[in-house]
Design an enzyme around this catalytic site. Structure first.
Site, PDB file in Angstrom:
ATOM      1  N   ASP A  22       1.106  -1.090  -0.302  1.00 31.86           N
ATOM      2  CA  ASP A  22      -0.156  -0.267  -0.078  1.00 31.86           C
ATOM      3  C   ASP A  22       1.484   1.268   0.178  1.00 31.86           C
ATOM      4  O   ASP A  22       2.113   1.377   0.305  1.00 31.86           O
ATOM      5  CB  ASP A  22      -1.092  -0.128   1.606  1.00 31.86           C
ATOM      6  N   GLY A  23       0.492   2.287  -0.776  1.00 33.04           N
ATOM      7  CA  GLY A  23       0.759   3.730  -0.422  1.00 33.04           C
ATOM      8  C   GLY A  23       1.812   4.386  -1.990  1.00 33.04           C
ATOM      9  O   GLY A  23       1.952   4.902  -1.608  1.00 33.04           O
ATOM     10  N   GLY A  25      -0.171   5.533  -4.751  1.00 32.59           N
ATOM     11  CA  GLY A  25      -0.414   7.096  -4.762  1.00 32.59           C
ATOM     12  C   GLY A  25       0.002   7.849  -4.140  1.00 32.59           C
ATOM     13  O   GLY A  25      -0.121   9.251  -4.129  1.00 32.59           O
ATOM     14  N   HIS A  39       2.261   3.752  -8.828  1.00 37.29           N
ATOM     15  CA  HIS A  39       2.111   1.890  -9.207  1.00 37.29           C
ATOM     16  C   HIS A  39       3.678   1.508 -10.317  1.00 37.29           C
ATOM     17  O   HIS A  39       4.181   0.397 -10.044  1.00 37.29           O
ATOM     18  CB  HIS A  39       1.327   1.912  -9.748  1.00 37.29           C
ATOM     19  N   SER A  68     -10.805  -7.285  -4.814  1.00 31.93           N
ATOM     20  CA  SER A  68     -12.319  -7.107  -5.291  1.00 31.93           C
ATOM     21  C   SER A  68     -12.815  -5.834  -5.464  1.00 31.93           C
ATOM     22  O   SER A  68     -13.510  -4.745  -6.443  1.00 31.93           O
ATOM     23  CB  SER A  68     -13.033  -7.756  -4.741  1.00 31.93           C
ATOM     24  N   GLU A  69     -12.177  -4.876  -4.535  1.00 32.74           N
ATOM     25  CA  GLU A  69     -12.407  -3.629  -4.357  1.00 32.74           C
ATOM     26  C   GLU A  69     -12.035  -2.216  -5.226  1.00 32.74           C
ATOM     27  O   GLU A  69     -12.681  -1.488  -5.011  1.00 32.74           O
ATOM     28  CB  GLU A  69     -12.900  -3.261  -3.068  1.00 32.74           C
ATOM     29  N   ASN A  70     -11.000  -3.087  -5.882  1.00 31.46           N
ATOM     30  CA  ASN A  70     -10.280  -1.772  -6.135  1.00 31.46           C
ATOM     31  C   ASN A  70     -10.906  -1.480  -7.764  1.00 31.46           C
ATOM     32  O   ASN A  70     -10.152  -0.693  -8.357  1.00 31.46           O
ATOM     33  CB  ASN A  70      -8.265  -2.081  -6.393  1.00 31.46           C
ATOM     34  N   ARG A 196      -5.198  -2.683   8.736  1.00 32.15           N
ATOM     35  CA  ARG A 196      -6.196  -3.427   7.972  1.00 32.15           C
ATOM     36  C   ARG A 196      -6.244  -4.364   7.152  1.00 32.15           C
ATOM     37  O   ARG A 196      -5.210  -4.088   7.167  1.00 32.15           O
ATOM     38  CB  ARG A 196      -7.125  -2.266   7.921  1.00 32.15           C
ATOM     39  N   ILE A 197      -7.078  -5.344   7.320  1.00 29.47           N
ATOM     40  CA  ILE A 197      -6.466  -6.108   6.381  1.00 29.47           C
ATOM     41  C   ILE A 197      -6.916  -6.531   4.914  1.00 29.47           C
ATOM     42  O   ILE A 197      -6.523  -6.836   4.082  1.00 29.47           O
ATOM     43  CB  ILE A 197      -7.261  -7.583   7.152  1.00 29.47           C
ATOM     44  N   GLU A 209       1.657 -13.828  11.657  1.00 30.25           N
ATOM     45  CA  GLU A 209       1.749 -12.635  12.402  1.00 30.25           C
ATOM     46  C   GLU A 209       1.932 -11.309  11.571  1.00 30.25           C
ATOM     47  O   GLU A 209       2.063 -11.606  10.641  1.00 30.25           O
ATOM     48  CB  GLU A 209       3.472 -12.977  13.246  1.00 30.25           C
TER      49      GLU A 209
HETATM   50  C1  FPP Z   1      -1.819   0.366  -3.265  1.00 35.18           C
HETATM   51  O1  FPP Z   1      -1.377   1.646  -3.401  1.00 35.18           O
HETATM   52  C2  FPP Z   1      -0.852  -0.558  -4.585  1.00 35.18           C
HETATM   53  C3  FPP Z   1      -2.350  -1.240  -5.464  1.00 35.18           C
HETATM   54  C4  FPP Z   1      -4.150  -0.660  -5.800  1.00 35.18           C
HETATM   55  C5  FPP Z   1      -1.723  -1.760  -6.888  1.00 35.18           C
HETATM   56  C6  FPP Z   1      -0.978  -2.586  -6.394  1.00 35.18           C
HETATM   57  C7  FPP Z   1       0.658  -3.325  -7.557  1.00 35.18           C
HETATM   58  C8  FPP Z   1       1.403  -3.070  -7.337  1.00 35.18           C
HETATM   59  C9  FPP Z   1       2.445  -2.643  -6.874  1.00 35.18           C
HETATM   60  C10 FPP Z   1       3.018  -2.792  -8.609  1.00 35.18           C
HETATM   61  C11 FPP Z   1       3.445  -4.694  -9.084  1.00 35.18           C
HETATM   62  C12 FPP Z   1       2.194  -5.628  -8.842  1.00 35.18           C
HETATM   63  C13 FPP Z   1       2.869  -6.634  -9.308  1.00 35.18           C
HETATM   64  C14 FPP Z   1       2.060  -7.420  -8.721  1.00 35.18           C
HETATM   65  C15 FPP Z   1       2.565  -6.798 -10.632  1.00 35.18           C
HETATM   66  P1  FPP Z   1      -2.837   2.568  -3.436  1.00 35.18           P
HETATM   67  O2  FPP Z   1      -2.847   3.091  -5.171  1.00 35.18           O
HETATM   68  O3  FPP Z   1      -3.850   1.847  -2.937  1.00 35.18           O
HETATM   69  O4  FPP Z   1      -1.727   4.033  -2.537  1.00 35.18           O
HETATM   70  P2  FPP Z   1      -2.719   5.140  -1.647  1.00 35.18           P
HETATM   71  O5  FPP Z   1      -3.059   4.332  -0.749  1.00 35.18           O
HETATM   72  O6  FPP Z   1      -1.141   5.929  -1.493  1.00 35.18           O
HETATM   73  O7  FPP Z   1      -3.472   5.370  -2.584  1.00 35.18           O
END
Ligand code: FPP
Length: 250
Positions: A22-23, A25, A39, A68-70, A196-197, A209
């Site tokens: 996460d993170g 963005g 990304h 699923s929510e993305n 969170r999960i 863990e």
């Molecule tokens: C969460 O960050 C990240 C994602 C929804 C996309 C995950 C994808 C990658 C890390 C790229 C590569 C992965 C693979 C397996 C090819 P966010 O957009 O929710 O960040 P934010 O919470 O800061 O907005």
């Protein structure tokens, strides 16, 4: 499943590591860059962490790539993420094959384009015999989706007379989850500061863990991974027993 009878003393290197990446963005926003830049930088972090886990001897690495929510994100961002997955699969496959990594995808893959579905199936087939590490990509995945699809398939098997409803126990149920055959995660890492999960492996994380990092995923590096492993190694895994029981078994 990691059996409750397993040794309760945590190994230094977890056998199965699951990560909520996460993170991306916020990493981009902090640099006045558009979200896709985060990304793409996240993809670099993913490559780094796959290599590190491979070198450290992790047996299974499960990455939450797209929930699923993305699908609820703006259409343009979903499109960019799909493009990123297609490109990543093409670019990374050779290295994964050379490293002896087996790729497995979990999630509702019917939601993907036919091109991506075909690429996923090909990557899985190409790496099927690899045994050094399993890289599990959770894409269009939700823990609730997984439990519901398992329940549906069990109900169908019962209706067809292939399974006795009275015989459905935890071990049987797990055979219908998308993670069938994999050990439960020993360690869950979540970057990005949230605790969170987010509908990740709801069933499978029962005794996992947790390690939370404030770093954004693109910044997650070897030092952070090693501190997660050190933190994990210091934990006493009790699986419902008392601390004294666990200590006397060690
Ligand atoms: C969460 O960050 C990240 C994602 C929804 C996309 C995950 C994808 C990658 C890390 C790229 C590569 C992965 C693979 C397996 C090819 P966010 O957009 O929710 O960040 P934010 O919470 O800061 O907005």
């Amino acid at each position: 499943m990691t059996a409750l009878t397993d040794t309760a003393t945590a190994r230094i290197v977890p056998r199965h590591v699951a990560i909520v990446m996460d993170g991306n963005g916020r990493w981009a926003k902090a640099r006045h860059l558009p979200r896709p830049a985060g990304h793409w930088q996240g993809l670099n972090a993913t490559r780094r962490v796959v290599r590190l886990c491979h070198e450290r001897g992790v047996e299974v690495l499960t990455l939450f790539a797209f929930s699923s929510e993305n699908w609820r994100r703006p259409t343009w961002e979903v499109g960019i993420l799909m493009e990123l997955f297609v490109t990543a699969l093409k670019r990374e496959l050779t290295e994964l094959v050379n490293r002896g990594v087996r790729l497995r995808f979990i999630g509702d893959r019917a939601a993907f384009s036919e091109r991506l579905q075909r690429q996923i199936a090909e990557a899985e087939a190409l790496t099927e015999a690899n045994t050094r590490m399993q890289l599990v990509i959770a894409a269009s995945y939700g823990g609730r989706w997984d439990i519901v699809q398992a329940a549906q398939r069990i109900a169908e098997a019962a209706k067809a007379g292939q399974i006795d409803p009275a015989a459905v126990d935890g071990a049987c149920f797990e055979q219908y989850l998308s993670t069938a055959g994999l050990p439960d995660p020993d360690l869950l890492i979540r970057t990005g500061g949230e605790k969170r999960i987010s509908n990740f492996l709801l069933w499978q994380l029962a005794y996992t863990e947790f390690f939370f990092s404030d770093s954004f995923w693109p910044d997650f590096d070897a030092a952070e991974l090693d501190s997660a492993f050190e933190s994990y190694a210091a934990r006493q895994r009790r699986f419902g027993r008392t601390g004294d029981q666990v200590a006397s078994r060690a």
